[in-house]
Write a protein that holds these residues in place. Sequence first.
Motif, PDB file in Angstrom:
ATOM      1  N   ASN A  97       0.552  -1.339   0.148  1.00 59.46           N
ATOM      2  CA  ASN A  97      -0.002   0.010  -0.029  1.00 59.46           C
ATOM      3  C   ASN A  97       0.930   1.219   0.082  1.00 59.46           C
ATOM      4  N   GLY A  98       2.127   1.260  -0.478  1.00 60.92           N
ATOM      5  CA  GLY A  98       2.961   2.332  -0.704  1.00 60.92           C
ATOM      6  C   GLY A  98       3.312   3.032   0.534  1.00 60.92           C
ATOM      7  N   VAL A  99       3.905   2.156   1.775  1.00 60.94           N
ATOM      8  CA  VAL A  99       4.494   2.584   2.977  1.00 60.94           C
ATOM      9  C   VAL A  99       5.986   1.839   3.290  1.00 60.94           C
ATOM     10  N   ILE A 100       6.914   2.669   3.522  1.00 61.57           N
ATOM     11  CA  ILE A 100       8.056   1.945   3.838  1.00 61.57           C
ATOM     12  C   ILE A 100       8.451   2.346   5.255  1.00 61.57           C
ATOM     13  N   CYS A 101       8.667   1.110   6.117  1.00 59.65           N
ATOM     14  CA  CYS A 101       8.785   1.283   7.709  1.00 59.65           C
ATOM     15  C   CYS A 101       9.996   1.128   8.088  1.00 59.65           C
ATOM     16  N   LEU A 102      10.497   1.745   9.155  1.00 61.15           N
ATOM     17  CA  LEU A 102      11.914   1.673   9.568  1.00 61.15           C
ATOM     18  C   LEU A 102      11.505   1.125  11.098  1.00 61.15           C
ATOM     19  N   SER A 103      10.453   1.212  11.639  1.00 61.34           N
ATOM     20  CA  SER A 103      10.149   0.846  12.709  1.00 61.34           C
ATOM     21  C   SER A 103       8.743   0.046  12.901  1.00 61.34           C
ATOM     22  N   THR A 104       7.738   0.433  13.654  1.00 60.23           N
ATOM     23  CA  THR A 104       6.469  -0.027  13.863  1.00 60.23           C
ATOM     24  C   THR A 104       5.813   0.096  12.381  1.00 60.23           C
ATOM     25  N   CYS A 105       5.208  -1.160  11.981  1.00 62.86           N
ATOM     26  CA  CYS A 105       4.710  -1.026  10.683  1.00 62.86           C
ATOM     27  C   CYS A 105       3.118  -1.662  10.558  1.00 62.86           C
ATOM     28  N   SER A 106       2.385  -1.617   9.629  1.00 57.06           N
ATOM     29  CA  SER A 106       1.039  -2.081   9.339  1.00 57.06           C
ATOM     30  C   SER A 106       0.696  -2.282   7.936  1.00 57.06           C
ATOM     31  N   ASP A 107      -0.273  -3.190   7.708  1.00 55.20           N
ATOM     32  CA  ASP A 107      -0.624  -3.142   6.274  1.00 55.20           C
ATOM     33  C   ASP A 107      -2.136  -2.689   5.957  1.00 55.20           C
ATOM     34  N   SER A 108      -2.269  -1.484   6.592  1.00 54.40           N
ATOM     35  CA  SER A 108      -3.375  -0.657   6.651  1.00 54.40           C
ATOM     36  C   SER A 108      -3.411  -0.010   5.184  1.00 54.40           C
TER      37      SER A 108
ATOM     38  N   PHE B 288       2.034   3.697  12.087  1.00 51.28           N
ATOM     39  CA  PHE B 288       3.443   3.762  11.815  1.00 51.28           C
ATOM     40  C   PHE B 288       4.244   4.271  12.788  1.00 51.28           C
ATOM     41  N   GLY B 289       5.653   3.759  12.942  1.00 50.08           N
ATOM     42  CA  GLY B 289       6.416   4.497  13.786  1.00 50.08           C
ATOM     43  C   GLY B 289       7.290   5.464  12.704  1.00 50.08           C
ATOM     44  N   ALA B 290       8.640   5.296  12.470  1.00 49.81           N
ATOM     45  CA  ALA B 290       9.368   6.083  11.594  1.00 49.81           C
ATOM     46  C   ALA B 290       9.100   5.183  10.219  1.00 49.81           C
TER      47      ALA B 290
ATOM     48  N   GLY C  28       8.703  10.605  11.754  1.00 49.11           N
ATOM     49  CA  GLY C  28       9.771  10.083  12.580  1.00 49.11           C
ATOM     50  C   GLY C  28       9.196   9.422  13.796  1.00 49.11           C
ATOM     51  N   SER C  29       7.860   9.283  14.011  1.00 43.40           N
ATOM     52  CA  SER C  29       7.143   8.560  14.969  1.00 43.40           C
ATOM     53  C   SER C  29       5.550   8.551  14.739  1.00 43.40           C
ATOM     54  N   SER C  30       5.034   7.914  15.758  1.00 46.20           N
ATOM     55  CA  SER C  30       3.514   7.821  15.295  1.00 46.20           C
ATOM     56  C   SER C  30       2.697   9.120  16.001  1.00 46.20           C
ATOM     57  N   SER C  31       3.417  10.112  16.928  1.00 45.10           N
ATOM     58  CA  SER C  31       2.883  11.234  17.067  1.00 45.10           C
ATOM     59  C   SER C  31       3.390  12.557  16.984  1.00 45.10           C
ATOM     60  N   THR C  32       4.875  12.397  16.684  1.00 46.91           N
ATOM     61  CA  THR C  32       5.552  13.903  16.313  1.00 46.91           C
ATOM     62  C   THR C  32       6.465  13.555  15.008  1.00 46.91           C
ATOM     63  N   GLN C  33       7.098  14.547  14.622  1.00 45.96           N
ATOM     64  CA  GLN C  33       8.016  14.869  13.622  1.00 45.96           C
ATOM     65  C   GLN C  33       7.461  14.036  12.324  1.00 45.96           C
ATOM     66  N   LYS C  34       6.992  15.030  11.641  1.00 38.77           N
ATOM     67  CA  LYS C  34       6.288  14.565  10.285  1.00 38.77           C
ATOM     68  C   LYS C  34       6.567  15.736   9.368  1.00 38.77           C
ATOM     69  N   ILE C  35       6.656  15.335   8.191  1.00 40.92           N
ATOM     70  CA  ILE C  35       6.264  16.416   6.889  1.00 40.92           C
ATOM     71  C   ILE C  35       5.497  15.804   6.063  1.00 40.92           C
ATOM     72  N   GLN C  36       4.289  16.513   6.041  1.00 42.37           N
ATOM     73  CA  GLN C  36       3.208  15.828   5.020  1.00 42.37           C
ATOM     74  C   GLN C  36       3.022  17.060   3.949  1.00 42.37           C
ATOM     75  N   TYR C  37       3.303  16.164   2.719  1.00 44.63           N
ATOM     76  CA  TYR C  37       3.098  16.942   1.414  1.00 44.63           C
ATOM     77  C   TYR C  37       1.846  16.843   1.123  1.00 44.63           C
ATOM     78  N   SER C  38       1.077  15.967   1.162  1.00 46.08           N
ATOM     79  CA  SER C  38      -0.258  15.994   0.661  1.00 46.08           C
ATOM     80  C   SER C  38      -1.084  14.860   1.422  1.00 46.08           C
ATOM     81  N   PHE C  39      -2.626  15.231   1.438  1.00 48.84           N
ATOM     82  CA  PHE C  39      -3.503  14.076   2.080  1.00 48.84           C
ATOM     83  C   PHE C  39      -4.622  14.507   1.309  1.00 48.84           C
ATOM     84  N   ASP C  40      -5.040  13.227   0.513  1.00 45.48           N
ATOM     85  CA  ASP C  40      -6.219  13.213  -0.217  1.00 45.48           C
ATOM     86  C   ASP C  40      -6.528  14.514  -1.256  1.00 45.48           C
ATOM     87  N   GLN C  41      -5.272  15.099  -1.799  1.00 48.67           N
ATOM     88  CA  GLN C  41      -5.354  16.227  -2.479  1.00 48.67           C
ATOM     89  C   GLN C  41      -5.440  16.085  -4.032  1.00 48.67           C
TER      90      GLN C  41
END
Length: 326
Positions: free
Chosen positions: A182-193, A204-206, A288-301
Amino acid sequence: MDKTNETIETRYDVPNKSQSSSSSRRPTKQQQHNNFIANLRRFFKTQKYTKTLLTVFLASLTLIIMSLVALAIILPLVLQKQSLTTASCVLPYVRSSSTGNCVNILIDFNNCGADGNICLSNYTSCSGGLCSTVPVIQLTSYTSIWTGAINGPSDDDTFNMTLPFDIQVYTTTSSFIQLTTNGVICLSTCSDSWLETALPSSYFGAAVLPYWDDLFIDSKTWQGIYYASQGTTPTRTLVLEYYTSRYGSPSEYYHFQVKFFEATPGVVQFIYYDAFDTGASCTVGVQGSSSTQKIQYSFDQINSIQANLILTFYTSSGNYTSSNIG
């Protein structure tokens, strides 16, 4: 009897040495010397002949041994080659009449659908055994993680991968990743959602998310996930390439690469070749984690992702740049 008139003759024969048989003659010292020299010559001549015979025998024996050794080396290779040549190819592979190798007629441009069926120049690929204008993957030298034409379809799956060098996203460094279909690459916690959300995501984690959506790898095609390590230490580049469709829509293509750079940890780059819905139903960015450190380029745009777009994320500074191929 008148003895005075009788003459008695007595003869003594003295052997004449000069008239004796030569066989009873005793050899002189000179003759003995000559005989010794003649015998010595005959001996060495016999020894030389024997040595020559021995040399010829040893040479012949060496040649036989070398031939046996060569046969022991070559015979298994010949048998192996014969085994490979005569071994059956399992569909979708068939034996090529031109090369003798097994070829996948579902995706082989020169054997598309059947042995020897070469697609015309106006086609770009062989897909599902038919000549097609659908692009193939960009990598020319690669390793397949999953290929539809070889492994079959894949939906909501996760694949593990050990990396050729450590990569970094924010403060997380790893030599191991998980890739979801589904287009996600995980360095720590992962999911097939498959249901995308805004970042940061609790799934996800990082992680890096070049195109988080309900993607799908169709069977009998080039669709799949591939990778390659390019360059040499310490400036290698790890390239991960996704070529997929969307679940339930086999003719909607999503094709992109993700690059990590050995010399610049914390930098990750997305390159897009095709995105059917132009980003209308996906999340793109890094976290970078599930709660902080993120750069979001787009979401359903919609129209946020176009072919030839390049996004480069700098997780150490928390920003990104955009450009275009060429």
